[in-house]
Design an enzyme around this catalytic site. Sequence first.
Site, short mmCIF file in Angstrom:
data_model
loop_
_atom_site.label_atom_id
_atom_site.label_comp_id
_atom_site.label_asym_id
_atom_site.label_seq_id
_atom_site.Cartn_x
_atom_site.Cartn_y
_atom_site.Cartn_z
N TRP A 37 0.84 -1.21 0.00
CA TRP A 37 0.00 0.00 0.00
C TRP A 37 0.86 1.25 0.00
O TRP A 37 0.55 2.24 -0.66
CB TRP A 37 -0.98 -0.01 1.17
CG TRP A 37 -1.95 -1.14 1.06
CD1 TRP A 37 -2.08 -2.21 1.90
CD2 TRP A 37 -2.93 -1.34 0.02
NE1 TRP A 37 -3.06 -3.05 1.46
CE2 TRP A 37 -3.60 -2.55 0.31
CE3 TRP A 37 -3.30 -0.62 -1.11
CZ2 TRP A 37 -4.62 -3.06 -0.50
CZ3 TRP A 37 -4.31 -1.12 -1.93
CH2 TRP A 37 -4.95 -2.32 -1.62
N ASP B 184 -1.72 6.61 6.21
CA ASP B 184 -2.81 5.75 5.76
C ASP B 184 -3.15 4.85 6.94
O ASP B 184 -2.37 3.98 7.31
CB ASP B 184 -2.33 4.92 4.55
CG ASP B 184 -3.35 3.88 4.10
OD1 ASP B 184 -4.45 3.81 4.71
OD2 ASP B 184 -3.05 3.15 3.14
N LYS C 103 -12.90 -1.58 7.50
CA LYS C 103 -12.25 -2.59 8.36
C LYS C 103 -12.62 -2.39 9.83
O LYS C 103 -13.08 -3.31 10.48
CB LYS C 103 -10.75 -2.54 8.18
CG LYS C 103 -10.35 -2.83 6.73
CD LYS C 103 -8.89 -2.67 6.49
CE LYS C 103 -8.55 -2.55 5.03
NZ LYS C 103 -8.73 -3.80 4.27
N1 PMP Z 1 -4.39 1.02 2.45
C1 PMP Z 1 -4.46 -0.04 3.26
C2 PMP Z 1 -3.55 -0.11 4.45
C3 PMP Z 1 -5.37 -1.07 2.99
O1 PMP Z 1 -5.43 -2.15 3.78
C4 PMP Z 1 -6.23 -0.97 1.87
C5 PMP Z 1 -7.28 -2.01 1.55
N2 PMP Z 1 -7.03 -3.28 1.95
C6 PMP Z 1 -6.11 0.16 1.05
C7 PMP Z 1 -5.20 1.14 1.38
C8 PMP Z 1 -6.98 0.34 -0.15
O2 PMP Z 1 -8.20 0.78 0.33
P1 PMP Z 1 -9.44 1.08 -0.63
O3 PMP Z 1 -9.87 -0.22 -1.17
O4 PMP Z 1 -10.42 1.72 0.33
O5 PMP Z 1 -8.98 2.03 -1.69
#
Ligand code: PMP
Length: 363
Positions: A103, A174, A198
């Site tokens: 991420w 994030d 989550k």
């Molecule tokens: N950042 C993290 C730490 C995540 O766990 C996730 C999704 N698993 C995301 C970003 C992406 O999130 P989204 O699907 O809401 O764009």
Amino acid sequence: MSHRVMNFFPGPATLPLAALERAREELLDFDGTGMSIMEHSHRGAAYEGVHREALSLLRELIGIGDDHHVLLLQGGARQQFAMLPYNLLPDGATADYVLTGNWSLQARSEAEKLGANARVAASTEAEGFVRVPTQDELDLDPSAAYLHITSNNTLYGTQWATYPDTGDVPLLADMTSDLLSRPLDVSRFAAFYAGAQKNVGPSGVTVVVIRKDLVEKARTDRPAVWRYQSFVDKDSLWNTPPTFAIYMLRNTLAALKEWGGAEGLEKRNREKAELLYGFLDEHGEFFRSPVEKASRSTMNAVFRLPSEDLEKRFVAEAAEKDMVGLKGHRKVGGIRVSMYNAVERAWIERLLEFMSDFKGKHG
Ligand code: PMP
């Protein structure tokens, strides 16, 4: 009573039963209005009440004061990978990224696509992302527009136990997979954001907390839909928000408040994590955790079994016992136990009994 399983999915994830029951209760006739909340205008009093309650619960439970805006946006955490640099970086600016998993790699890559000089302040990629860096490993640029971290690495099962000190450089995070899982010193952060799906609600709504001066100094040459200012000016009611997702966010936050807010949730989450990691440590020859202890996540615990075949069997046999969502991410393999706010301690206890039996049978 409906049949409910023990849901360990990494997100969208399990929600507090009280939040779901409240939605069932109110679905056809919200607050005596003769229609569901999703059939209401976002400009009407019924929805506005829910919207304001969700915002004020976020402020109360996370402990957000007057220095920060709280916004409810769409587009998920990934949209923030782009929206933050798009708003905050002047042409040719430098921003620092700490790489601790896929991420953060993606967050950095989006900033690069916008022409930013996205420096790597530290990376644990060479070690397979099994830990987060220590403070003295950070190569900070004091002139960077910000430093970005991922507070919890959902795929790799690592989490920052203490946040880095960035001096005068604004810290962005994030927090998609650990928002409101523990108390937070909000004053340390210039901005943080999370897809709700989550720990605090369903998918479809993204919580963004951003310091007021950052929005004031942000670029004005961006289209309105991409500017934080548009949403700030109208309390996230600039255009039609995801009303039902925000309603569920409200229900979830109200349930989390009943569980003692950030302090209560930290205690609950720490107990679950200690149970699970204690078991992994005791049975390390069969359940192998690759993660360095100091970086262990209270939200996602990852481990391997002696073979991929056993991992497949583990996931299948667990599902037969109503324990679902345990397969590791395809990039990483193995097993992942996601233990967000709404996961019950009793489920972890059941899982450990199952793991013990499984090891007895196959170990
Ligand atoms: N950042 C993290 C730490 C995540 O766990 C996730 C999704 N698993 C995301 C970003 C992406 O999130 P989204 O699907 O809401 O764009």
